[in-house]
Design a protein around this motif. Structure first.
Motif: not given
Length: 218
Positions: A172-184
């Motif tokens: 719905a709203h891509p996780i921004p790249e700077h939220f690295e911990n969430v993306r991982a």
């Protein structure tokens, strides 16, 4: 007695419940809610609120994915229960379960509802709900620093909740790249065998996601 669950594979809350079943290697019988009869009418008669999943087991009737997971965890706790035995840790697991349902699932679902015409959304490109998701991403990113799973060293109810919540929130709203911990963390959840199985079972239906499933990735 069979564990019988009414669900649809694309549903985030159905995926949440199925992940717990697969974590525990518990057999269950699916009643697929795809609009066909007689299951649709059967489901409506059992649960007029018409929110799924629901679970039947003998004489027990359980609604809401969180309650279903609590039920099967009590039924078959195993060596690593999804609700930790330690009371203080269990409170944190339940707290983070609510975080994912209320602060990731809810904004994403409001965007879906607007796309389906179920509610009127101001013509601002879902700014309110995108902001809500980014706020939740920021909180989660800070919390996940140095962590593998959201509460303890073992996979829990909260992680069952996180997997579909982060899947669809990112759609719905891509996780921004700077939220690295969430993306991982999201990547780890998608690789978890229990959730990967639930997600694979949803693939034939992903074209039905109202906001559009991203091409070439989950």
């Amino acid at each position: 007695m069979s564990l019988v669950i009414y669900l649809h594979p694309l549903s985030s809350y159905s995926q949440k419940a199925k992940t717990a079943f697969y974590e525990k290697d518990l057999a269950f019988e699916v009643r697929l809610l795809d609009g066909s009869e007689p299951i649709t009418s059967e489901f409506s008669a059992k649960w007029p609120i018409k929110r799924f999943p629901i679970l039947e087991h003998g004489g027990d009737f359980i609604f809401e994915a969180t309650s279903i997971i609590e039920y099967i965890d009590a039924l078959s706790p195993g060596d690593q229960p999804l609700i930790p035995k330690d009371a203080a840790t269990a409170i944190k697991v339940r707290m983070w379960d609510r975080f994912f349902d209320n602060y990731l699932q809810y904004p994403q679902q409001r965007m879906v509802n607007a796309a389906l015409g179920r509610e009127v959304e101001p013509g601002d490109g879902y700014v309110r709900w995108r902001h809500a998701l980014e706020t939740a991403y920021g909180i989660l990113d800070a919390h996940m620093k140095g962590r593998q799973w959201v509460v303890s060293e073992t996979f829990s109810l909260a992680d069952c909740s996180a997997a579909p919540a982060l899947l669809y929130a990112d759609w719905a709203h891509p996780i921004p790249e700077h939220f690295e911990n969430v993306r991982a963390y999201r990547a780890r959840l998608l690789q978890r065998p229990s959730y990967a199985r639930a997600l694979d079972e949803a693939r034939p239906y992903r074209h039905l996601y109202p906001l559009g499933a991203p091409a070439g990735r989950d």
